[in-house]
Design a protein around this motif. Structure first.
Motif, PDB file in Angstrom:
ATOM      1  N   ARG A   1       4.068   8.183 -36.651  1.00  0.00           N
ATOM      2  CA  ARG A   1       2.989   8.658 -35.932  1.00  0.00           C
ATOM      3  C   ARG A   1       2.211   7.885 -35.106  1.00  0.00           C
ATOM      4  NH1 ARG A   1       1.249  10.958 -40.317  1.00  0.00           N
ATOM      5  NH2 ARG A   1       2.177  12.662 -40.316  1.00  0.00           N
ATOM      6  N   ASP A   2       1.936   8.127 -33.984  1.00  0.00           N
ATOM      7  CA  ASP A   2       0.982   7.230 -33.185  1.00  0.00           C
ATOM      8  C   ASP A   2       1.446   5.682 -33.050  1.00  0.00           C
ATOM      9  OD1 ASP A   2      -0.964   8.486 -31.677  1.00  0.00           O
ATOM     10  OD2 ASP A   2      -1.959   9.003 -33.584  1.00  0.00           O
TER      11      ASP A   2
ATOM     12  N   ASP B   1       2.132   2.553 -31.588  1.00  0.00           N
ATOM     13  CA  ASP B   1       1.493   1.845 -30.530  1.00  0.00           C
ATOM     14  C   ASP B   1       2.324   0.586 -29.864  1.00  0.00           C
ATOM     15  OD1 ASP B   1      -0.190   1.163 -28.324  1.00  0.00           O
ATOM     16  OD2 ASP B   1      -1.892   1.639 -29.459  1.00  0.00           O
TER      17      ASP B   1
ATOM     18  N   SER C   1       6.660   5.335 -28.628  1.00  0.00           N
ATOM     19  CA  SER C   1       4.968   5.345 -28.522  1.00  0.00           C
ATOM     20  C   SER C   1       4.725   6.690 -27.931  1.00  0.00           C
ATOM     21  CB  SER C   1       4.619   4.375 -28.042  1.00  0.00           C
ATOM     22  OG  SER C   1       3.203   4.410 -27.837  1.00  0.00           O
TER      23      SER C   1
ATOM     24  N   SER D   1       2.936   9.911 -30.187  1.00  0.00           N
ATOM     25  CA  SER D   1       1.819  10.146 -30.036  1.00  0.00           C
ATOM     26  C   SER D   1       1.213  11.589 -29.786  1.00  0.00           C
ATOM     27  CB  SER D   1       1.121   9.603 -28.726  1.00  0.00           C
ATOM     28  OG  SER D   1       1.631   9.981 -27.481  1.00  0.00           O
TER      29      SER D   1
ATOM     30  N   GLY E   1      -6.201   9.354 -32.344  1.00  0.00           N
ATOM     31  CA  GLY E   1      -5.083   8.477 -31.930  1.00  0.00           C
ATOM     32  C   GLY E   1      -4.969   8.204 -30.277  1.00  0.00           C
ATOM     33  N   ILE E   2      -3.520   7.922 -29.975  1.00  0.00           N
ATOM     34  CA  ILE E   2      -3.610   7.276 -28.719  1.00  0.00           C
ATOM     35  C   ILE E   2      -3.176   8.017 -27.562  1.00  0.00           C
ATOM     36  CG2 ILE E   2      -2.743   5.143 -29.625  1.00  0.00           C
ATOM     37  CD1 ILE E   2       0.226   5.787 -29.119  1.00  0.00           C
ATOM     38  N   TYR E   3      -3.141   9.407 -27.896  1.00  0.00           N
ATOM     39  CA  TYR E   3      -2.634  10.392 -26.980  1.00  0.00           C
ATOM     40  C   TYR E   3      -4.151  10.960 -26.059  1.00  0.00           C
ATOM     41  CZ  TYR E   3      -1.364  14.358 -24.149  1.00  0.00           C
ATOM     42  OH  TYR E   3      -1.105  15.371 -22.610  1.00  0.00           O
TER      43      TYR E   3
END
Ligand SMILES: [Mg+2]
Ligand SMILES: [Mg+2]
Ligand SMILES: [Mg+2]
Lengths: 239, 239
Positions: free
Chosen positions: A75-76, A78, A177, A181, B233-235
């Motif tokens: 999950r997420d 990076d 990634s 995301s 999160g990164i989105y």
């Protein structure tokens, strides 16, 4: 274990337009970030389960791809700020191995769908539209960012598709990634990483051979050998 | 069993634009046949697992829907030439029961995707974008083609969505026919049948209540009660 991986799969996520020459051959726009779609697990065709079934009126295109088989929850993830090798090793820690997959596509169905802004699901999701090879253990592929995919229709040479995964525009860590995301990758999930140039049509009666080469040698577990036949049934494109 | 159905699910197939007033409210073209898309099983949010997570920059729309939970394998189901009641009973034989589902949708993500002819996957597939109720046994719903769906944001009345499933343009047997002519429905698969009018946005801090009424009475097992919060999160959309 050679095909058990497919039974644990709850989603198949496929990257679109990840090889520049493939983007060109279909006159598509070059993406500025990875995008992806789902194929249903019901479309998986295991080795020996063939043939690929071509629905009535559907122009069936092959797309050979390297696929990652996950055994961790991701999950997420990076990848940013990491060097390529570190990031790739982190992804390799998340997977159990690989499979070669053919992302069969109803190209005329997809063309119509794209024009209307509708989901790609039908074009990508027919039964048998995801032939896969046996499971390929991690140890068989020292560097997934440099193996050679191949696909040939009716044993023709030179092969219809024959390119290295080093031509990916978005590298494997960036793909993981982008996907993770949005949606959690779960153990058993399969990610297809895009197809190189050379896609084209097959029709009932054709035969497809595909797989991948490591240092010029074909991996036995990567081989796909599958016929194409008529689907029958009630679906007919354009009806 | 009340939520175990979700663990067996390998695909979630969702019908688009199946209620005329909903087609109108989004200025969409009226479909001439059913179309559908996939949500990943990883987007399922079970009762009590809340909240719905709104990704950064994403305009999150709710769509309450009646969902069918299958326990048979269905391939090329043909509803044609059968009277409505016979066909509906055939579908009821294929399912174990129902659930109420909220097809959460990143509307601005979807608008951009549609313009570009890209897959709907991201707009529909974020984690938590599929809140479901408990499992509803078949016996609790005498006629799935006439139950009333409801959804209300922050307990507002009149409800934001409140319509009978008898407003579906394509009836349940035709939906099962359309889907199963493309992809085999497998035991555990879930089909969402489309949303009535009244869709709209929620933001972090909002609360959603939804469910269905049979003869004016809310079914206890159909209730969804869920908060909306920020995803983090990164989105980030548009980034
Ligand atoms: Mg799926
Ligand atoms: Mg592909
Ligand atoms: Mg919907």
């Amino acid at each position: 274990m050679s095909t058990a991986f497919a039974e644990k799969c709850r989603k198949v996520v496929c990257i679109g337009r990840n090889y520049f020459d493939h983007v060109l051959e279909l006159n598509n726009a070059k993406p500025t970030s990875p995008f992806f779609f789902l194929k249903p697990p019901s479309s998986i065709l295991l080795p020996g389960q063939g043939p690929i079934l071509a629905p009535t009126g559907v122009k069936c295109h092959y797309e050979v791809e390297l696929a990652l088989v996950f055994d961790k929850t991701v999950r997420d993830y990076d990848y940013r700020g990491k060097d390529e090798k570190t990031a790739l090793n982190e992804v390799i820690d998340q997977i159990s191995g690989y499979t070669v997959a053919i992302d069969m596509t109803g190209r005329n169905v997809q063309d119509e769908i794209k024009k209307k802004g509708l989901p790609w699901t039908t074009a990508k999701g027919f039964d048998t539209f995801l032939p896969v090879s046996n499971f390929i253990p991690k140890s068989a592929i020292p560097d997934p960012s440099d193996v050679t995919l191949f696909l040939t229709v009716n044993k023709q040479t030179p092969y219809n598709q024959h390119d290295s995964t080093n031509l990916m525009m978005f590298k494997i860590p960036e793909l993981v990634s982008a996907i993770s995301s949005v949606m959690t990758i779960q153990p058993g999930d399969i990610i297809l990483t895009g197809t190189p140039k050379g896609v084209g049509s097959v029709v009932p009666g054709d035969h497809i051979d595909a797989g991948l080469e490591v240092d010029g040698k074909v991996l036995e577990d990567s081989k796909i050998s599958v016929d194409v036949a008529e689907k029958g049934g009630i679906y007919a494109f354009g009806k």
